[in-house]
Design an enzyme around this catalytic site. Structure first.
Site, PDB file in Angstrom:
ATOM      1  N   GLY C  49      33.941  30.587  28.926  1.00 25.85           N
ATOM      2  CA  GLY C  49      35.169  32.334  29.104  1.00 25.85           C
ATOM      3  C   GLY C  49      36.039  31.446  30.221  1.00 25.85           C
ATOM      4  O   GLY C  49      36.161  30.356  30.794  1.00 25.85           O
ATOM      5  N   LEU C  52      39.474  35.294  34.952  1.00 28.54           N
ATOM      6  CA  LEU C  52      39.493  34.314  36.222  1.00 28.54           C
ATOM      7  C   LEU C  52      38.522  33.291  36.391  1.00 28.54           C
ATOM      8  O   LEU C  52      39.225  33.393  36.695  1.00 28.54           O
ATOM      9  CB  LEU C  52      39.575  35.639  36.875  1.00 28.54           C
ATOM     10  CG  LEU C  52      40.807  36.913  36.544  1.00 28.54           C
ATOM     11  CD1 LEU C  52      40.421  37.470  38.320  1.00 28.54           C
ATOM     12  CD2 LEU C  52      42.019  36.278  37.125  1.00 28.54           C
ATOM     13  N   GLY C  54      36.514  31.382  34.617  1.00 25.67           N
ATOM     14  CA  GLY C  54      36.871  30.347  33.538  1.00 25.67           C
ATOM     15  C   GLY C  54      37.753  29.608  33.928  1.00 25.67           C
ATOM     16  O   GLY C  54      38.421  28.858  33.268  1.00 25.67           O
ATOM     17  N   ARG C 339      32.074  55.061  45.630  1.00 24.74           N
ATOM     18  CA  ARG C 339      31.663  55.266  44.165  1.00 24.74           C
ATOM     19  C   ARG C 339      30.392  55.927  43.893  1.00 24.74           C
ATOM     20  O   ARG C 339      30.198  56.914  42.855  1.00 24.74           O
ATOM     21  CB  ARG C 339      31.473  53.992  43.499  1.00 24.74           C
ATOM     22  CG  ARG C 339      33.128  53.707  43.886  1.00 24.74           C
ATOM     23  CD  ARG C 339      33.016  52.588  43.080  1.00 24.74           C
ATOM     24  NE  ARG C 339      34.294  52.096  42.723  1.00 24.74           N
ATOM     25  CZ  ARG C 339      35.398  51.193  42.817  1.00 24.74           C
ATOM     26  NH1 ARG C 339      34.077  49.994  41.556  1.00 24.74           N
ATOM     27  NH2 ARG C 339      36.334  50.788  42.538  1.00 24.74           N
ATOM     28  N   HIS C 410      30.750  50.501  35.187  1.00 23.53           N
ATOM     29  CA  HIS C 410      31.650  49.880  35.648  1.00 23.53           C
ATOM     30  C   HIS C 410      32.005  48.280  35.362  1.00 23.53           C
ATOM     31  O   HIS C 410      32.539  46.602  35.379  1.00 23.53           O
ATOM     32  CB  HIS C 410      32.430  50.272  36.297  1.00 23.53           C
ATOM     33  CG  HIS C 410      33.460  49.886  36.888  1.00 23.53           C
ATOM     34  ND1 HIS C 410      34.904  49.582  35.966  1.00 23.53           N
ATOM     35  CD2 HIS C 410      34.325  49.597  37.922  1.00 23.53           C
ATOM     36  CE1 HIS C 410      35.664  48.676  36.796  1.00 23.53           C
ATOM     37  NE2 HIS C 410      35.663  49.059  38.213  1.00 23.53           N
ATOM     38  N   GLU C 434      31.311  36.897  36.925  1.00 26.98           N
ATOM     39  CA  GLU C 434      30.508  38.463  37.233  1.00 26.98           C
ATOM     40  C   GLU C 434      29.393  38.022  36.952  1.00 26.98           C
ATOM     41  O   GLU C 434      28.013  38.563  36.769  1.00 26.98           O
ATOM     42  CB  GLU C 434      31.165  39.515  36.133  1.00 26.98           C
ATOM     43  CG  GLU C 434      30.835  40.508  36.015  1.00 26.98           C
ATOM     44  CD  GLU C 434      31.302  41.741  35.729  1.00 26.98           C
ATOM     45  OE1 GLU C 434      32.545  42.064  35.642  1.00 26.98           O
ATOM     46  OE2 GLU C 434      31.213  42.892  34.729  1.00 26.98           O
ATOM     47  N   ARG C 444      29.607  46.525  44.443  1.00 32.12           N
ATOM     48  CA  ARG C 444      30.550  46.365  45.079  1.00 32.12           C
ATOM     49  C   ARG C 444      32.023  46.577  45.885  1.00 32.12           C
ATOM     50  O   ARG C 444      31.716  47.352  44.760  1.00 32.12           O
ATOM     51  CB  ARG C 444      31.271  44.917  43.754  1.00 32.12           C
ATOM     52  CG  ARG C 444      32.530  44.976  43.720  1.00 32.12           C
ATOM     53  CD  ARG C 444      32.317  44.189  42.436  1.00 32.12           C
ATOM     54  NE  ARG C 444      32.742  45.011  41.168  1.00 32.12           N
ATOM     55  CZ  ARG C 444      34.354  45.194  41.310  1.00 32.12           C
ATOM     56  NH1 ARG C 444      35.262  45.256  42.310  1.00 32.12           N
ATOM     57  NH2 ARG C 444      34.144  46.486  40.615  1.00 32.12           N
ATOM     58  N   LEU C 450      37.953  40.701  41.479  1.00 31.60           N
ATOM     59  CA  LEU C 450      38.101  39.492  41.016  1.00 31.60           C
ATOM     60  C   LEU C 450      38.978  38.237  42.234  1.00 31.60           C
ATOM     61  O   LEU C 450      39.123  37.412  41.751  1.00 31.60           O
ATOM     62  CB  LEU C 450      40.271  40.333  40.987  1.00 31.60           C
ATOM     63  CG  LEU C 450      40.531  41.654  40.316  1.00 31.60           C
ATOM     64  CD1 LEU C 450      41.807  42.347  40.341  1.00 31.60           C
ATOM     65  CD2 LEU C 450      40.049  40.545  38.799  1.00 31.60           C
TER      66      LEU C 450
HETATM   67  C1  LIG Z   1      38.438  48.519  33.773  1.00 29.76           C
HETATM   68  C2  LIG Z   1      38.128  47.709  34.553  1.00 29.76           C
HETATM   69  C3  LIG Z   1      38.498  48.103  35.996  1.00 29.76           C
HETATM   70  C4  LIG Z   1      38.726  46.723  36.621  1.00 29.76           C
HETATM   71  N1  LIG Z   1      39.037  46.997  38.482  1.00 29.76           N
HETATM   72  C5  LIG Z   1      38.739  45.661  38.704  1.00 29.76           C
HETATM   73  C6  LIG Z   1      39.618  46.070  40.301  1.00 29.76           C
HETATM   74  O1  LIG Z   1      40.489  46.454  40.696  1.00 29.76           O
HETATM   75  N2  LIG Z   1      40.226  45.130  41.227  1.00 29.76           N
HETATM   76  C7  LIG Z   1      38.375  44.145  41.023  1.00 29.76           C
HETATM   77  O2  LIG Z   1      38.591  43.374  42.411  1.00 29.76           O
HETATM   78  N3  LIG Z   1      38.000  44.447  39.881  1.00 29.76           N
HETATM   79  C8  LIG Z   1      37.945  44.966  39.437  1.00 29.76           C
HETATM   80  N4  LIG Z   1      37.534  44.949  37.599  1.00 29.76           N
HETATM   81  C9  LIG Z   1      36.386  44.100  37.627  1.00 29.76           C
HETATM   82  C10 LIG Z   1      36.949  42.904  37.521  1.00 29.76           C
HETATM   83  O3  LIG Z   1      37.763  42.704  36.430  1.00 29.76           O
HETATM   84  C11 LIG Z   1      35.702  41.769  36.917  1.00 29.76           C
HETATM   85  O4  LIG Z   1      34.233  41.651  36.920  1.00 29.76           O
HETATM   86  C12 LIG Z   1      36.523  40.323  36.762  1.00 29.76           C
HETATM   87  O5  LIG Z   1      36.953  40.581  35.628  1.00 29.76           O
HETATM   88  C13 LIG Z   1      34.976  39.246  35.869  1.00 29.76           C
HETATM   89  O6  LIG Z   1      36.138  37.917  35.498  1.00 29.76           O
HETATM   90  P1  LIG Z   1      35.115  37.028  35.043  1.00 29.76           P
HETATM   91  O7  LIG Z   1      35.798  35.760  34.762  1.00 29.76           O
HETATM   92  O8  LIG Z   1      33.729  37.072  35.490  1.00 29.76           O
HETATM   93  O9  LIG Z   1      34.519  37.167  33.177  1.00 29.76           O
HETATM   94  P2  LIG Z   1      35.506  38.315  32.357  1.00 29.76           P
HETATM   95  O10 LIG Z   1      36.997  38.042  32.301  1.00 29.76           O
HETATM   96  O11 LIG Z   1      34.746  38.869  31.816  1.00 29.76           O
HETATM   97  O12 LIG Z   1      35.864  37.279  31.015  1.00 29.76           O
HETATM   98  C14 LIG Z   1      34.557  36.617  31.028  1.00 29.76           C
HETATM   99  C15 LIG Z   1      35.030  35.438  29.333  1.00 29.76           C
HETATM  100  O13 LIG Z   1      33.985  34.544  28.964  1.00 29.76           O
HETATM  101  C16 LIG Z   1      34.285  34.645  27.548  1.00 29.76           C
HETATM  102  N5  LIG Z   1      32.714  34.869  26.860  1.00 29.76           N
HETATM  103  C17 LIG Z   1      32.138  35.758  26.532  1.00 29.76           C
HETATM  104  N6  LIG Z   1      31.170  35.645  26.314  1.00 29.76           N
HETATM  105  C18 LIG Z   1      31.043  34.491  25.700  1.00 29.76           C
HETATM  106  C19 LIG Z   1      30.445  34.108  24.906  1.00 29.76           C
HETATM  107  N7  LIG Z   1      28.494  34.179  24.447  1.00 29.76           N
HETATM  108  N8  LIG Z   1      31.249  32.913  23.862  1.00 29.76           N
HETATM  109  C20 LIG Z   1      32.075  32.140  24.747  1.00 29.76           C
HETATM  110  N9  LIG Z   1      33.332  33.141  25.109  1.00 29.76           N
HETATM  111  C21 LIG Z   1      32.383  34.453  25.725  1.00 29.76           C
HETATM  112  C22 LIG Z   1      34.850  35.824  26.958  1.00 29.76           C
HETATM  113  O14 LIG Z   1      35.570  35.956  26.106  1.00 29.76           O
HETATM  114  C23 LIG Z   1      35.689  35.710  28.208  1.00 29.76           C
HETATM  115  O15 LIG Z   1      37.018  34.617  27.924  1.00 29.76           O
HETATM  116  C24 LIG Z   1      37.321  46.023  36.451  1.00 29.76           C
HETATM  117  C25 LIG Z   1      36.631  45.888  35.820  1.00 29.76           C
HETATM  118  C26 LIG Z   1      36.895  46.792  34.660  1.00 29.76           C
HETATM  119  C27 LIG Z   1      35.699  46.896  33.625  1.00 29.76           C
END
Ligand SMILES: Cc1cc2nc3c(=O)[nH]c(=O)nc-3n(C[C@H](O)[C@H](O)[C@H](O)COP(=O)(O)OP(=O)(O)OC[C@H]3O[C@@H](n4cnc5c(N)ncnc54)[C@H](O)[C@@H]3O)c2cc1C
Ligand code: HEM
Ligand code: HEM
Ligand code: SF4
Ligand code: F3S
Ligand code: FES
Lengths: 249, 216, 646
Positions: C49, C52, C54, C339, C410, C434, C444, C450
């Site tokens: 991943g 943010l 990863g 929410r 969401h 996440e 949340r 973020l």
């Molecule tokens: C529309 C929307 C708006 C949002 N707005 C906000 C906000 O304003 N403020 C806030 O705090 N939060 C917000 N959130 C929530 C927040 O964006 C996410 O919870 C957070 O960015 C998740 O980050 P992450 O790094 O955990 O995962 P992600 O950014 O989802 O990254 C997942 C990574 O894992 C990789 N991956 C997944 N599965 C596999 C696999 N099987 N094999 C290889 N790679 C894989 C993907 O390629 C990706 O690189 C929002 C979410 C959404 C959907």
């Protein structure tokens, strides 16, 4: 409405590729362009054919994954991403040509999917500010004039979709490169590496087999994020300044 | 990387020459005396520091070098663009969104301009091509030549090419040298169009004046 | 109820330090073993991943000198779904001098999570939040600024202080690009090896330790084996189990689910967040839902017609025939209720047949009053880009016709169980962002995901993973290691199976049907009866899937249908666990309303005496009874209270 699609089909990198015609019936004007392709793919699958491969992920115009050339225009007739283009921009009976981005630096992997790794390598060459984790001073230690912050932001909105390259008659990636140079170059944090950054990034850009920019402006006209054409001039200014001050080529 | 800058600088030199040349050509309205003196003056300029025709030769060398560098850069960019979108990867349908005709014709337009210059030098400088009769007086060479309709036509075609080349060229040179800033793009485009129109029309006045018998 | 699951031994977070809460993180950092810089080169870490969580971890561990290998399924790390976050990121900077503090952010987060998160973790998150902003600014993240050149803040998600930093409506994008650039810098430096278009399909566990992953090269179809001394999953949330959600099309549970099958406990799977202001569904073909910023509720008024089935043009419906139901039921908070309350109220009025728009699934969000009060230019300046987005998607002009909104899935608060070090129950398997369950409890706060992703990646993991790595490097392995071979064979067998069914339903049709079941029975409101029905239907559908799915093409090529099929297959298993988890939690808490647990006037009723624990589930086999391990939650610093917004 009913739509006739002529889609580029190419099995793999080495395959020749060809345009293939499909009919899509009962298209709703509220569908996005990609949803229309989903409908086509469902039908193709049930008929035992391989669905059309295309890149997409967020489907809300921000990840930059999607992008095809629609009737000769990158991302189609509206200035937005392909995923945010809706079928209400077309009419019943329209014939729509769908092709991948075409550039040597973006080889086709399959159908409408291309490899845009060259963009990542341009960033690797210098599209960053060296700030190892934990070394940062307080965020308010360095105020940034709002005008500069806004300018940096406008450039930073680039989503790396590659439409600029697809549209440029020279297949140049200059708008993308300029957007990053401008984003980082407008901020005080970006100054120490500014002169070296632009040279390294442009060198990498050239090495990736993108064409040179001759200021034609198609790129900015199709850019879904409205990156303005003067960012390229900003890059040129930085580049000339950097070369003049003796930065190695 | 410096290619683009070289292109812009040499292009700019060529444009400056054109403006001066156009101004010189307009002296034709001053009559044979003025025009021939001007031509002679060009050759005497800088004397005695420079030998006869010294300035002219310096100018010729600079111009030739500019054209060569310019053409080299143009051809290199052209080849790069071809490599960047190779034959197997052309679009089946490609539509321009805002692209101008001028930008579209830069390359072949430039070639036309150079071919014209060769023809033009043979015509008016060396007088090897002398449709209306050769003469030692530059004034007469001009007047003799432009009384013939197809000579004028050939100049009109050439100048159209020059005009288009300049229209995009001036804008592009400014952008390449970093002069395009937010909010300035529109005025830059207007200036480029204006300047190229002035040059084209300015050049076309003398031939037509001759053709229409205003200058004899 | 016991027939659906078995209760096992309770578990405890062994790594959580004791003592005054503000000293715990320092204590843990001090007690964790360090790795000498010269030895870091010999230690390797796999990170799945590049969101943010990863990307920030990969950049930081790469800088520290470890050998990092990163994977993402997109064509570039910059496209991870974090990019879509709009609203902002919280931090207890107190730049506004409005009474904010680390303690207040901690308190708000615990309360917002409805007392189902760990105090120690949340406090640490609030502490670290301050450094995140500094780090991002240093990287060149263009946060919004004021004319004086200092950072701007806004208040977000119903809190009373202005602690949210933002970058227009693209905070996630700007933060991710910052982390991505730091990551690319390490790739250029050779400390991180990046594999894009690679999907993790299995975890390799050797001698009880996580030692590697099996990935599929999504272009060539090659099944590759990668080893490391530790594995980090930062693979995001699983909201796509509902088919329609605000998540990107590729978001999946595969990485975490495969780890769960290998022994990692899955905590609180039923905790999902439903966002009230999304653009409603317009037809069956719809593939995803688009979020619109919650800030719209600051000035828009929400209503539906009083009469069911009233399908007049909204502008023709007179004031006295409109029901501004939030203002009516919650007079003190009105349209600004949290929410979950706003979402459930919308669902209720639609269930009564008073919904508007296609399928009756929508309520009006009306700016007519705001335009009258503030003037058109002011509304345009404040919300112009959101209105444009709405118009582009729906084709309607929200300046003239009220917008229609509907709740959508969401965010998922549940995820793999981790301890204070972010380590799962499999030694050497760490989970960030996440993908883990750790900090948000049952709900949340806006702008906190973020914050958590970056806290985990930049500051927490790099200070805890060393404690584990200090005992490495572990014995070197190769593809013939039986556990690795077995994992790779299992992946191949599953792919062959998916390709060989050759039935007559598409993957999407299964996914859609699964999504409907989940939304209807495991969405905002749940009941014992509904959940039981859902479990039964999920099992039937899963069986049908394995007998009747149609996946065209081969493995040895880019095959998007095959990718989807694998993800949906995992969603089926997860969906069942979510329903079991929801069923066992007989209380209304956080974003979830349990029909059997409500106050007399129909509000959510929590049961702290019975359910103040984390439900961590152990996998025992597909369709077999999972084992429930409870981790008790204790509150020393915040007093548990029922929420009330009346
Ligand atoms: C529309 C929307 C708006 C949002 N707005 C906000 C906000 O304003 N403020 C806030 O705090 N939060 C917000 N959130 C929530 C927040 O964006 C996410 O919870 C957070 O960015 C998740 O980050 P992450 O790094 O955990 O995962 P992600 O950014 O989802 O990254 C997942 C990574 O894992 C990789 N991956 C997944 N599965 C596999 C696999 N099987 N094999 C290889 N790679 C894989 C993907 O390629 C990706 O690189 C929002 C979410 C959404 C959907
Ligand atoms: C109709 C318009 C033009 C007229 C009447 C004209 C006239 C002349 C004349 C009379 C000379 C000879 C001067 C001399 O030997 O003293 C000359 C030379 C020249 N002209 Fe033009 N010209 C015209 C257009 C152009 C254009 C459009 C170009 C370039 C694109 C051009 C480029 C030159 C050059 C390069 C020379 C040679 C200078 C030298 O080295 O002596 N001319 N022109
Ligand atoms: C061999 C003949 C020529 C060729 C092939 C040629 C071709 C080109 C090309 C391809 C460009 C780049 C287009 C662009 O930048 O958009 C260009 C630019 C330009 N040309 Fe020419 N040209 C030729 C001769 C000339 C002449 C004779 C002049 C002057 C009268 C001229 C003036 C310019 C100018 C000012 C520019 C803009 C420079 C820039 O792009 O930065 N060119 N030319
Ligand atoms: S500059 Fe515009 S068109 Fe080019 S990659 Fe960025 S967003 Fe896409
Ligand atoms: S279209 Fe191409 S030529 Fe330059 S201005 Fe844009 S990159
Ligand atoms: S799919 Fe993300 S921008 Fe189109």
């Amino acid at each position: 409405m009913n739509i006739t699609l002529r889609v580029w089909r190419q099995k793999s990198r080495d395959d020749e590729g060809r345009m293939v015609t499909y009919q899509v019936e009962d298209v709703s004007p509220d569908m996005s362009f990609l949803e229309m392709l989903d409908v086509l793919n469902e039908k193709l699958t049930l008929d035992g054919h391989e669905p059309v491969a295309f890149d997409h992920d967020c489907r809300e115009g921000i990840c930059g994954a999607c992008g095809v050339v629609i009737n000769g225009v990158a991302h189609g007739p509206e200035t937005t991403t392909t995923c945010q283009l809706h079928m209400r921009s077309f009419k019943d009976g329209d014939v729509i040509d769908v092709e991948p981005w075409r550039a040597k630096a973006f080889p086709v992997i399959k159908d409408l999917v291309v490899d845009r790794g060259a963009f990542d390598r341009i960033i690797q060459a210098g599209g960053y500010i060296s700030a190892p984790t934990g070394t940062a001073p307080d965020a308010h230690a360095m105020p940034v004039p709002k005008a500069d912050a806004d300018r940096a932001f406008d450039a930073a909105t680039c989503i790396g979709c590659g439409a600029c390259v697809a549209a440029c008659p020279n297949a140049s990636g200059m708008l993308f490169t300029a957007a990053k140079v401008t984003h980082l170059g407008m901020l005080p944090q970006g100054q120490p590496e500014r002169a070296a950054r632009v040279v390294k990034m442009v060198n990498q850009h050239d090495e990736e087999d993108f064409g040179g920019c001759t200021n034609i402006g198609e790129c900015a006209a199709v850019c879904p994020k409205g990156i303005p054409l003067d960012t390229i001039s900003q890059l040129n200014r930085d580049l000339l300044g950097s070369l003049a001050s003796g930065n190695p080529k | 990387m410096a290619l683009k800058a070289a292109m812009a600088v040499t292009g700019a030199i060529l444009v400056l020459f054109l403006i001066a040349h156009m101004y010189g050509n307009l002296m034709i309205f001053g009559g044979p005396q003025t025009f021939d003196t001007y031509s002679a003056h060009l050759r005497e300029l800088g004397e005695p520091m420079l030998p006869y025709e010294g300035f002219l030769w310096i100018m010729r060398v600079v111009l030739l070098a500019s054209v060569l560098v310019h053409a080299y850069a143009a051809v290199t960019l052209w080849m790069r663009a071809r490599r960047a979108r190779p034959a197997g990867q052309r679009y089946h349908t490609k539509k321009s969104v805002q692209r101008s005709y001028a930008s579209y014709t830069m390359r072949w337009g430039g070639v036309v301009v150079v071919l014209f210059v060769i023809y033009h030098i043979l015509h008016l400088t060396t007088n090897d091509i002398a449709p209306g009769g050769a003469s030692a007086s530059p004034y007469e060479r001009v007047v003799n030549g432009f009384q013939i309709w197809w000579v004028v036509l050939s100049y009109v075609i050439a100048l159209a090419a020059v005009g288009f080349h300049l229209r995009h060229g001036i804008w592009s040179a400014v952008a390449t040298l970093g002069g395009n800033r937010a909010g300035r793009q529109r005025s830059l485009n207007i200036i480029a169009t204006g300047l190229s129109l002035v040059v084209t029309i300015g050049f076309l006045i003398p031939p037509f004046a001759v053709l229409l018998g205003l200058v004899k | 109820m016991t027939e659906l699951y078995i209760e096992g031994a309770p578990i405890k977070d062994e790594k959580a330090p004791e003592g005054p809460i503000e000293q715990r993180w320092d204590k843990r950092r001090f007690s964790a073993k360090l790795v000498n810089p010269a030895n870091r080169r010999k230690l390797s870490v796999i990170i799945v991943g590049t969101g943010l969580a990863g990307a920030s971890a990969a950049a930081t561990l790469g800088e520290a000198g470890y050998q990092v290998t990163s994977f993402c399924y997109q064509d570039s790390p910059r496209r991870a779904h974090s990019i879509a976050a709009q609203g902002g990121i919280n931090a207890a900077k107190n730049y506004r001098n409005d009474g904010d503090s680390i303690y207040r952010l901690f308190y708000d987060t615990v309360k917002g999570g409805d007392f189902r998160s760990r105090e120690s973790n949340v406090y640490r998150l609030a502490q670290v939040s301050v450094e995140i902003i500094d780090q991002c600014v240093a990287q060149g993240v263009p946060f919004a600024r004021e004319y004086g050149g200092l950072l701007d803040n806004r208040s977000f998600g119903g809190v009373q202080v202005s602690r949210t930093f933002y970058a227009r409506g693209q905070t996630g994008q700007q933060l991710l690009i910052g982390a991505y650039q730091a990551l690319e810098r390490q790739i250029a430096a050779g400390t991180v090896r990046m594999h894009t278009r690679h999907e993790m399909l299995e975890l390799i566990v050797v001698d009880g330790r996580a030692r590697g992953v099996i990935v599929r090269d999504m272009v060539s179809g090659e099944i590759e084996t990668h080893f490391a001394d530790a594995v980090v999953l930062a693979s995001g949330g699983y909201g796509n189990v509902f088919f329609l959600s605000t998540n990107a099309m590729g978001c999946n549970v595969t990485a975490t689910w495969r780890a769960h099958r290998k022994g990692a406990l899955f905590a609180n799977p039923c905790y999902t967040q439903i966002h009230p202001t999304c653009i409603p569904v317009s037809g069956d073909y719809q593939s995803k839902l688009t979020l619109m910023s919650e800030s719209l509720r600051n000035d828009g008024r929400i209503w539906v017609p009083k009469e069911a089935g009233d399908d007049r043009d909204p502008r023709q419906i007179p004031e006295e025939e409109r029901d501004y139901y939030l203002e009516r039921i919650y007079p003190s908070f009105g349209n600004l209720v949290p929410r979950d309350i706003a979402s459930r109220a919308a669902k209720n009025v639609c269930d009564e047949g008073r919904g508007v728009g296609p399928g009756g699934l929508g309520v009006y969000l009306d700016f007519a009053d705001a335009i009258k009060r503030m003037g058109l230019p002011a509304v345009e300046a404040k919300y112009g880009n959101l209105f444009d987005m709405y118009q582009r998607i729906t084709g309607e002009n929200p300046y003239e016709v009220p917008m229609r909104i509907y709740p959508a899935v969401h965010y998922t608060m549940g995820g793999l169980w981790v301890d204070y070090d972010l380590q799962s129950t499999i030694p050497g398997l760490f989970v960030t962002g996440e993908a883990n369950f750790s900090d948000h409890g049952a709900n949340r706060l806006g702008a906190s995901a973020l914050m958590q992703g970056l806290a985990d990646g930049y500051f927490v993991l790099p200070n805890t993973i060393n404690d584990y790595l200090a005992s490495g490097p572990f014995e070197s392995l190769d593809e013939n290691t039986p556990e690795a071979k077995e994992a790779a064979d299992a992946v191949r067998a599953r792919i062959d199976k998916l390709l060989s069914v050759n039935g007559n339903r598409t993957v999407d049709s299964f996914h859609k049907e699964l999504g409907h079941i989940m939304w209807d029975y495991c969405g905002m409101e749940r009941s014992e009866e509904g959940l039981r029905k859902a479990i039964e239907r999920i099992r039937e559908l899963r069986d049908e899937f394995w007998q009747n799915v149609k996946v065209t093409g081969t493995n040895e090529e880019l095959n998007q249908a095959l990718e989807k099929a694998g993800r949906v297959a995992d969603f089926f298993e997860l969906a069942e666990l979510m329903c079991i988890d929801a069923l066992h939690r007989r209380e209304s808490c956080g974003g979830h309303f349990r029909a059997e647990s409500q106050t007399e006037d129909g509000e959510a009723l929590r049961h702290d005496d019975e359910f103040a624990y984390v439900a961590a589930w152990e996998f025992t086999g597909t369709g077999e009874q999972p084992v429930l391990h409870k981790e008790n939650l204790e509150y020393e610093y915040v007093e548990m209270k029922q929420r009330s917004y009346k």
